[in-house]
Design a protein around this motif. Structure first.
Motif, mmCIF file in Angstrom:
data_model
loop_
_atom_site.group_PDB
_atom_site.id
_atom_site.type_symbol
_atom_site.label_atom_id
_atom_site.label_comp_id
_atom_site.label_asym_id
_atom_site.label_seq_id
_atom_site.Cartn_x
_atom_site.Cartn_y
_atom_site.Cartn_z
ATOM 1 N N GLY A 187 0.957 -5.164 -7.158
ATOM 2 C CA GLY A 187 2.063 -4.358 -6.666
ATOM 3 C C GLY A 187 1.896 -4.004 -5.205
ATOM 4 O O GLY A 187 2.866 -4.005 -4.438
ATOM 5 N N LEU A 188 0.657 -3.709 -4.814
ATOM 6 C CA LEU A 188 0.368 -3.389 -3.409
ATOM 7 C C LEU A 188 0.705 -4.564 -2.505
ATOM 8 O O LEU A 188 1.363 -4.393 -1.466
ATOM 9 C CB LEU A 188 -1.106 -3.017 -3.277
ATOM 10 N N GLU A 189 0.282 -5.755 -2.899
ATOM 11 C CA GLU A 189 0.549 -6.940 -2.066
ATOM 12 C C GLU A 189 2.051 -7.231 -1.979
ATOM 13 O O GLU A 189 2.556 -7.592 -0.919
ATOM 14 C CB GLU A 189 -0.208 -8.154 -2.621
ATOM 15 N N ARG A 190 2.745 -7.095 -3.103
ATOM 16 C CA ARG A 190 4.198 -7.343 -3.073
ATOM 17 C C ARG A 190 4.910 -6.331 -2.179
ATOM 18 O O ARG A 190 5.819 -6.679 -1.420
ATOM 19 C CB ARG A 190 4.765 -7.286 -4.491
ATOM 20 N N ALA A 191 4.492 -5.064 -2.263
ATOM 21 C CA ALA A 191 5.095 -4.031 -1.422
ATOM 22 C C ALA A 191 4.823 -4.318 0.050
ATOM 23 O O ALA A 191 5.714 -4.199 0.900
ATOM 24 C CB ALA A 191 4.549 -2.659 -1.810
ATOM 25 N N ARG A 192 3.587 -4.698 0.353
ATOM 26 C CA ARG A 192 3.235 -5.042 1.740
ATOM 27 C C ARG A 192 4.151 -6.139 2.284
ATOM 28 O O ARG A 192 4.622 -6.071 3.419
ATOM 29 C CB ARG A 192 1.791 -5.527 1.802
ATOM 30 N N LYS A 193 4.390 -7.153 1.455
ATOM 31 C CA LYS A 193 5.215 -8.272 1.915
ATOM 32 C C LYS A 193 6.637 -7.822 2.216
ATOM 33 O O LYS A 193 7.249 -8.288 3.190
ATOM 34 C CB LYS A 193 5.192 -9.398 0.875
ATOM 35 N N PHE A 194 7.174 -6.925 1.389
ATOM 36 C CA PHE A 194 8.516 -6.419 1.678
ATOM 37 C C PHE A 194 8.541 -5.696 3.024
ATOM 38 O O PHE A 194 9.437 -5.916 3.847
ATOM 39 C CB PHE A 194 8.978 -5.463 0.573
ATOM 40 N N LEU B 24 21.007 1.125 -9.148
ATOM 41 C CA LEU B 24 21.403 1.316 -10.546
ATOM 42 C C LEU B 24 20.377 0.693 -11.488
ATOM 43 O O LEU B 24 19.951 1.309 -12.471
ATOM 44 C CB LEU B 24 22.788 0.710 -10.788
ATOM 45 N N GLU B 25 19.977 -0.541 -11.178
ATOM 46 C CA GLU B 25 19.014 -1.222 -12.049
ATOM 47 C C GLU B 25 17.647 -0.542 -11.988
ATOM 48 O O GLU B 25 16.970 -0.401 -13.018
ATOM 49 C CB GLU B 25 18.891 -2.692 -11.649
ATOM 50 N N ARG B 26 17.270 -0.091 -10.826
ATOM 51 C CA ARG B 26 15.980 0.595 -10.701
ATOM 52 C C ARG B 26 15.956 1.857 -11.549
ATOM 53 O O ARG B 26 14.993 2.115 -12.268
ATOM 54 C CB ARG B 26 15.714 0.939 -9.230
ATOM 55 N N GLU B 27 17.017 2.646 -11.473
ATOM 56 C CA GLU B 27 17.044 3.915 -12.189
ATOM 57 C C GLU B 27 17.186 3.723 -13.700
ATOM 58 O O GLU B 27 16.904 4.647 -14.463
ATOM 59 C CB GLU B 27 18.158 4.813 -11.645
ATOM 60 N N ASN B 28 17.585 2.533 -14.091
ATOM 61 C CA ASN B 28 17.662 2.242 -15.520
ATOM 62 C C ASN B 28 16.451 1.459 -16.008
ATOM 63 O O ASN B 28 16.455 0.928 -17.121
ATOM 64 C CB ASN B 28 18.957 1.479 -15.822
ATOM 65 N N CYS C 141 7.936 -2.021 -5.910
ATOM 66 C CA CYS C 141 6.664 -2.708 -6.163
ATOM 67 C C CYS C 141 5.480 -1.749 -6.200
ATOM 68 O O CYS C 141 4.577 -1.907 -7.018
ATOM 69 C CB CYS C 141 6.435 -3.772 -5.090
ATOM 70 N N SER C 142 5.479 -0.743 -5.343
ATOM 71 C CA SER C 142 4.320 0.156 -5.282
ATOM 72 C C SER C 142 4.400 1.293 -6.287
ATOM 73 O O SER C 142 3.372 1.783 -6.758
ATOM 74 C CB SER C 142 4.167 0.732 -3.875
ATOM 75 N N ASP C 143 5.623 1.735 -6.625
ATOM 76 C CA ASP C 143 5.772 2.939 -7.447
ATOM 77 C C ASP C 143 6.206 2.672 -8.885
ATOM 78 O O ASP C 143 5.851 3.431 -9.786
ATOM 79 C CB ASP C 143 6.788 3.895 -6.813
ATOM 80 N N ASP C 144 6.996 1.634 -9.094
ATOM 81 C CA ASP C 144 7.620 1.443 -10.412
ATOM 82 C C ASP C 144 6.974 0.354 -11.252
ATOM 83 O O ASP C 144 7.187 0.315 -12.469
ATOM 84 C CB ASP C 144 9.112 1.109 -10.244
#
Length: 273
Positions: free
Chosen positions: A97-104, A52-56, A87-90
């Motif tokens: 963002g790339l590093e944060r996405a990698r960590k997830f 919900l929060e992502r889509e808003n 992290c990678s798309d939004d």
């Protein structure tokens, strides 16, 4: 009445939040999901709350909910997937963002090493890395993605989805011969996989597609993916009656498979044009 009878029911809370969400009442949906996290704090409740929060557009709030959900349900793979995608798309991509996405994804694969979809998302992130971070060498993304998929297959032998993704990666990179070699190995490892047999039909050179189709039907006569691939072949040959018959068979075998319905609809739309 539903709340009174089932105050701790995940299904009731999510249905109520969905109703508010779909009618444009995002704040009311947010309140319901907040209460749901108090009364029925399941993994799906956290996932829907973050969605919900992502889509808003409230990406930081979404990530906070993802982290809270992971804290409670560290083996729920979809929370890591959502975190990585936000992290990678939004968040505008970039090196951060790339590093944060990698960590997830790294955390997710440590907790959910058998989840093929998570491995595939991690691989696709590396494939895209040069477009997110200019400091990544152009060919380095494919190399790292390939290594991840090799590790994934090592940890999860006999997983058709991982073989299919490895072959597709090479085709996207322009390595057709390597893609074909991987598909041959995949069918040795998973000889009765409808996914791989369908893929082998659609990616084979034109003169080989008919024999690939016959072999696939012999191995998996009732797999909707195989039937759909044969229908696609008839459609590309402009044999409308035969294509229609095979699409009808595909959707009859699995009425809930959206891909088959989408292909059938696309075929009929084109045929009517």
């Amino acid at each position: 009445e539903a709340f009174a009878a089932n105050p701790d029911s995940e299904a009731v809370w999510l249905a109520a939040a969905k109703l508010e969400w779909e009618t444009g009442e995002a704040e009311r949906a947010r309140v319901l999901l907040r209460r749901a996290r108090d009364r029925a704090p399941t993994a799906r409740v956290y996932m829907k709350s973050a969605l919900l929060e992502r889509e808003n557009g409230r990406h930081d709030d979404a990530l906070d909910l993802v982290e809270e959900g992971i804290g409670r349900y560290p083996d729920f793979a979809k929370l890591y997937m959502m975190g990585g995608q936000i992290c990678s798309d939004d968040l505008g991509g970039g090196k951060y963002g790339l590093e944060r996405a990698r960590k997830f994804y790294q955390r997710g694969l440590q907790s959910c090493p058998t989840n093929a979809a998570l491995w595939m998302l991690a691989s696709r992130l590396e494939e895209r890395a040069p477009s997110l971070d200019p400091s990544v060498p152009r060919g380095g993304g494919v190399t790292k993605a390939r290594s991840l998929l090799e590790l994934a297959r090592l940890k999860n032998p006999g997983t058709p989805e991982l073989w299919a993704e490895a072959s597709r990666l090479e085709r996207r990179a322009g390595n057709a011969k390597l893609a074909s070699a991987l598909m041959a190995r995949a069918l040795q490892d998973c000889p009765s996989s409808g996914l791989l047999l369908a893929e082998s039909i659609s990616t084979a050179p034109r003169p080989e597609q008919k024999s690939r189709s016959a072999d696939a039907i012999k191995r998996c006569p009732d797999d909707p993916r195989v039937i759909e691939a044969v229908a696609d072949l008839f459609a590309s040959d402009r044999k409308a009656a035969k294509a229609r018959k095979w699409y009808e068979r595909a959707v009859a075998l699995d009425p809930d498979r959206g891909d088959s319905w989408a292909r059938y609809y696309a075929f009929e739309t084109e045929a009517a044009a």
